[in-house]
Design an enzyme around this catalytic site. Structure first.
Site, PDB file in Angstrom:
ATOM      1  N   GLU A  89       0.715  -1.407  -0.202  1.00 41.35           N
ATOM      2  CA  GLU A  89      -0.873   0.012  -0.160  1.00 41.35           C
ATOM      3  C   GLU A  89       1.157   1.152   0.133  1.00 41.35           C
ATOM      4  OE1 GLU A  89      -4.133  -2.072   1.802  1.00 41.35           O
ATOM      5  OE2 GLU A  89      -2.410  -0.925   3.480  1.00 41.35           O
ATOM      6  N   CYS A 102       3.281   8.672   0.267  1.00 38.82           N
ATOM      7  CA  CYS A 102       3.636   7.747   1.619  1.00 38.82           C
ATOM      8  C   CYS A 102       4.484   6.289   1.587  1.00 38.82           C
ATOM      9  CB  CYS A 102       2.877   7.701   2.728  1.00 38.82           C
ATOM     10  SG  CYS A 102       3.171   6.600   4.523  1.00 38.82           S
ATOM     11  N   CYS A 109       6.445  -6.100   7.357  1.00 38.20           N
ATOM     12  CA  CYS A 109       7.390  -5.740   7.798  1.00 38.20           C
ATOM     13  C   CYS A 109       8.463  -6.474   8.609  1.00 38.20           C
ATOM     14  CB  CYS A 109       6.604  -5.133   8.868  1.00 38.20           C
ATOM     15  SG  CYS A 109       8.304  -3.732   9.973  1.00 38.20           S
ATOM     16  N   CYS A 113       5.955  -3.681  16.596  1.00 31.94           N
ATOM     17  CA  CYS A 113       5.494  -3.063  17.236  1.00 31.94           C
ATOM     18  C   CYS A 113       3.905  -3.513  17.385  1.00 31.94           C
ATOM     19  CB  CYS A 113       5.802  -1.807  16.566  1.00 31.94           C
ATOM     20  SG  CYS A 113       7.444  -1.060  16.079  1.00 31.94           S
ATOM     21  N   CYS A 116       1.234  -1.644  15.875  1.00 35.27           N
ATOM     22  CA  CYS A 116       0.558  -1.644  14.382  1.00 35.27           C
ATOM     23  C   CYS A 116      -0.129  -2.673  13.724  1.00 35.27           C
ATOM     24  CB  CYS A 116       2.599  -1.153  13.896  1.00 35.27           C
ATOM     25  SG  CYS A 116       2.304  -0.646  12.004  1.00 35.27           S
ATOM     26  N   GLY A 150       6.576  -1.559   6.585  1.00 37.56           N
ATOM     27  CA  GLY A 150       8.265  -1.695   6.727  1.00 37.56           C
ATOM     28  C   GLY A 150       9.060  -1.180   6.937  1.00 37.56           C
ATOM     29  N   GLU A 151      10.615  -1.615   7.703  1.00 36.23           N
ATOM     30  CA  GLU A 151      11.344  -0.990   8.366  1.00 36.23           C
ATOM     31  C   GLU A 151      12.814  -0.614   7.383  1.00 36.23           C
ATOM     32  OE1 GLU A 151      11.735   0.741  11.264  1.00 36.23           O
ATOM     33  OE2 GLU A 151      14.537   1.373  10.888  1.00 36.23           O
ATOM     34  N   SER A 182      11.714   7.167   8.081  1.00 35.96           N
ATOM     35  CA  SER A 182      10.914   6.325   9.490  1.00 35.96           C
ATOM     36  C   SER A 182      11.499   5.507  10.089  1.00 35.96           C
ATOM     37  CB  SER A 182       9.288   7.360   9.515  1.00 35.96           C
ATOM     38  OG  SER A 182       9.137   7.201  10.986  1.00 35.96           O
ATOM     39  N   SER A 204      10.589   6.880  15.220  1.00 35.81           N
ATOM     40  CA  SER A 204       9.549   6.781  16.151  1.00 35.81           C
ATOM     41  C   SER A 204       9.858   6.552  17.439  1.00 35.81           C
ATOM     42  CB  SER A 204       8.629   5.901  15.388  1.00 35.81           C
ATOM     43  OG  SER A 204       8.561   5.887  13.981  1.00 35.81           O
ATOM     44  N   LEU A 205       9.612   7.375  18.647  1.00 30.37           N
ATOM     45  CA  LEU A 205      10.514   6.859  20.230  1.00 30.37           C
ATOM     46  C   LEU A 205       9.142   6.595  20.481  1.00 30.37           C
ATOM     47  CD1 LEU A 205      12.791   7.883  21.175  1.00 30.37           C
ATOM     48  CD2 LEU A 205      11.433   9.618  22.438  1.00 30.37           C
ATOM     49  N   ASN A 281      -3.941   5.185  15.617  1.00 30.69           N
ATOM     50  CA  ASN A 281      -5.010   5.091  15.214  1.00 30.69           C
ATOM     51  C   ASN A 281      -5.155   3.389  15.570  1.00 30.69           C
ATOM     52  OD1 ASN A 281      -5.279   7.312  13.499  1.00 30.69           O
ATOM     53  ND2 ASN A 281      -3.233   7.058  12.904  1.00 30.69           N
ATOM     54  N   CYS A 324      -1.359   6.667   9.656  1.00 30.59           N
ATOM     55  CA  CYS A 324      -0.128   5.629   9.650  1.00 30.59           C
ATOM     56  C   CYS A 324      -0.782   4.550  10.640  1.00 30.59           C
ATOM     57  CB  CYS A 324       0.320   6.899  11.479  1.00 30.59           C
ATOM     58  SG  CYS A 324       1.306   7.662  10.934  1.00 30.59           S
TER      59      CYS A 324
HETATM   60  N1  SAH Z   1       9.165   1.365  10.750  1.00 30.93           N
HETATM   61  C1  SAH Z   1       8.902   2.673  10.542  1.00 30.93           C
HETATM   62  C2  SAH Z   1       7.576   2.973   9.513  1.00 30.93           C
HETATM   63  C3  SAH Z   1       6.570   2.659   9.581  1.00 30.93           C
HETATM   64  S1  SAH Z   1       5.928   3.791  10.383  1.00 30.93           S
HETATM   65  C4  SAH Z   1       9.144   3.312  11.919  1.00 30.93           C
HETATM   66  O1  SAH Z   1       9.021   3.372  12.658  1.00 30.93           O
HETATM   67  O2  SAH Z   1       9.489   4.841  11.878  1.00 30.93           O
HETATM   68  C5  SAH Z   1       5.106   4.674  10.836  1.00 30.93           C
HETATM   69  C6  SAH Z   1       4.748   5.678  11.408  1.00 30.93           C
HETATM   70  O3  SAH Z   1       3.549   5.428  12.504  1.00 30.93           O
HETATM   71  C7  SAH Z   1       5.587   5.561  12.768  1.00 30.93           C
HETATM   72  O4  SAH Z   1       5.632   6.811  14.069  1.00 30.93           O
HETATM   73  C8  SAH Z   1       5.055   4.408  13.806  1.00 30.93           C
HETATM   74  O5  SAH Z   1       5.511   4.988  15.299  1.00 30.93           O
HETATM   75  C9  SAH Z   1       3.460   5.244  13.737  1.00 30.93           C
HETATM   76  N2  SAH Z   1       2.625   4.564  13.590  1.00 30.93           N
HETATM   77  C10 SAH Z   1       2.632   2.982  13.878  1.00 30.93           C
HETATM   78  N3  SAH Z   1       1.299   2.433  14.228  1.00 30.93           N
HETATM   79  C11 SAH Z   1       0.826   3.224  14.088  1.00 30.93           C
HETATM   80  C12 SAH Z   1      -0.975   3.595  15.119  1.00 30.93           C
HETATM   81  N4  SAH Z   1      -1.302   2.326  14.827  1.00 30.93           N
HETATM   82  N5  SAH Z   1      -1.336   4.342  15.076  1.00 30.93           N
HETATM   83  C13 SAH Z   1      -0.724   5.878  14.720  1.00 30.93           C
HETATM   84  N6  SAH Z   1       0.675   6.124  14.984  1.00 30.93           N
HETATM   85  C14 SAH Z   1       1.270   4.818  14.329  1.00 30.93           C
END
Ligand code: SAH
Length: 335
Positions: A89, A102, A109, A113, A116, A150-151, A182, A204-205, A281, A324
């Site tokens: 996507e 995006c 991935c 997380c 996610c 993906g990462e 990211s 992504s902290l 989200n 996201c």
């Molecule tokens: N793997 C990378 C890029 C993909 S995620 C990363 O972790 O940065 C892109 C962004 O979406 C990240 O900042 C992540 O923390 C955020 N994200 C992932 N799942 C989410 C969710 N369910 N709601 C809001 N943000 C989310």
């Protein structure tokens, strides 16, 4: 394996075509196409027939199939694109002439997380630089974020190549500061990215203590928060004008207290960055909930009191699962 045409750099094309002028003509042509041709034409203006024929035979042209396209009420568009065996996507987020694309860097991935949706797919495969560039050519925009599936740090060779091509002259010639990659915080990859690329990094902290971070992002506990932020501080000494982003997804009752806000402000001292606050989200099966809008506003206000440059990223495209962390081919499966 034969190289894929869209991922070749100006230098590589110049070598292949035997002239820089021809390579420039080809790049102009490639990025001016309103829709991607399924097959490459027999002739392109500015290229000798023979040089173009040789290049076409030596390289692969495999544009994606459009499996689905959905538009949300706020104008966000989600594309489901099939590359051979995999569907990924890509999202376009509109903004007055400066749309953001995006891009996904993997199908599924490599990381897990807990909050996610993409991780529910598992890891399927890395995408090639050409597949990332095709996503850009389909969705089109002046800004690019590698924040789809993906990462990126786990597929860094291909991501760096894609960034390189996106920012090269004569086309598509994005500014390095308009491209953001990211990461969930894979420190060795971050260090390599910072030294080899001029583009921006988004970290992504998502937590202010290593304990909470380990719960949310178990795979990155090898690298403490302080080490991740130090990488950004160190980069500022070498690239004082480069600006990065800190992403902080807010979860009700997990990382959204005043104490978190105060700790976050402390952590970000001396880190040249902008903070993006992202209300979680939700997706089916997610163990987390977003805070109330009021709580999000309070958290934001507290960051401002601490003089931290921050923005709330209110969800775009949530109802089509394009926001996201919602990319998991759900709507596509139904399409
Ligand atoms: N793997 C990378 C890029 C993909 S995620 C990363 O972790 O940065 C892109 C962004 O979406 C990240 O900042 C992540 O923390 C955020 N994200 C992932 N799942 C989410 C969710 N369910 N709601 C809001 N943000 C989310």
């Amino acid at each position: 394996m034969a190289p894929q045409l869209p991922a070749l750099t100006l230098e590589e094309l110049s070598d292949e075509l035997g002239s820089r002028t021809r390579a420039l003509a080809l790049l102009h042509w490639l990025h001016a196409q309103p829709t991607l041709p399924r097959e490459l034409p027999a002739r392109i203006d500015g290229l000798s027939h023979r040089a173009w024929k040789t290049l076409r035979e030596k390289t692969v042209w495999a544009p994606p199939l459009h499996v689905a396209e959905q538009q949300s009420v706020d104008g966000t568009t989600k594309f489901a694109l099939r590359f051979g065996d995999e569907t990924v996507e890509t999202v376009r987020i509109p903004a007055k002439g400066r749309d953001t694309v995006c891009i996904s860097s993997q199908s599924g991935c490599t990381r897990r997380c807990a909050f996610c949706a993409t991780q529910t797919l598992g890891f399927r495969r890395h995408l090639t630089a050409a597949e990332m560039l095709f996503q850009f050519m389909v969705a089109r925009g002046r800004n690019v974020v590698f924040m789809g599936m993906g990462e990126p740090m786990d597929n860094l060779d291909e991501v760096l190549r894609a960034v390189n091509v996106l920012t090269q002259s004569p086309a598509p010639q994005l500014k390095a500061q308009s491209v953001t990659v990211s990461t969930s915080g894979v420190l060795p990859g971050m260090l390599r990215f910072l030294s080899e690329s001029k583009a921006s990094l988004a970290l992504s902290l998502n937590a202010t203590t290593d304990e909470t971070r380990a719960q949310l992002m178990p795979h990155t506990k090898t690298w403490p928060i302080q080490a991740l932020l130090q990488a950004l501080r160190d980069d500022a000494k070498v690239n004082p004008r480069r600006e990065h982003f800190i992403e902080y997804v807010l979860f009700a009752g997990v990382n959204d207290t005043d104490a978190d806000a105060d700790r976050l402000a402390g952590l970000l001292q001396g880190v040249p960055s902008r903070l993006n606050l992202i209300p979680h989200n939700p997706f089916p099966g997610s163990p987390y909930r977003p805070p109330t809008d009021e709580r999000v506003e309070q958290f934001h206000a507290r960051m401002r009191e601490h003089r931290i440059l921050s923005l709330v990223r209110w969800p775009r495209g949530r109802e089509i699962a394009a926001a996201c962390g919602q990319l998991a081919l759900r709507a596509t499966a139904a399409a």
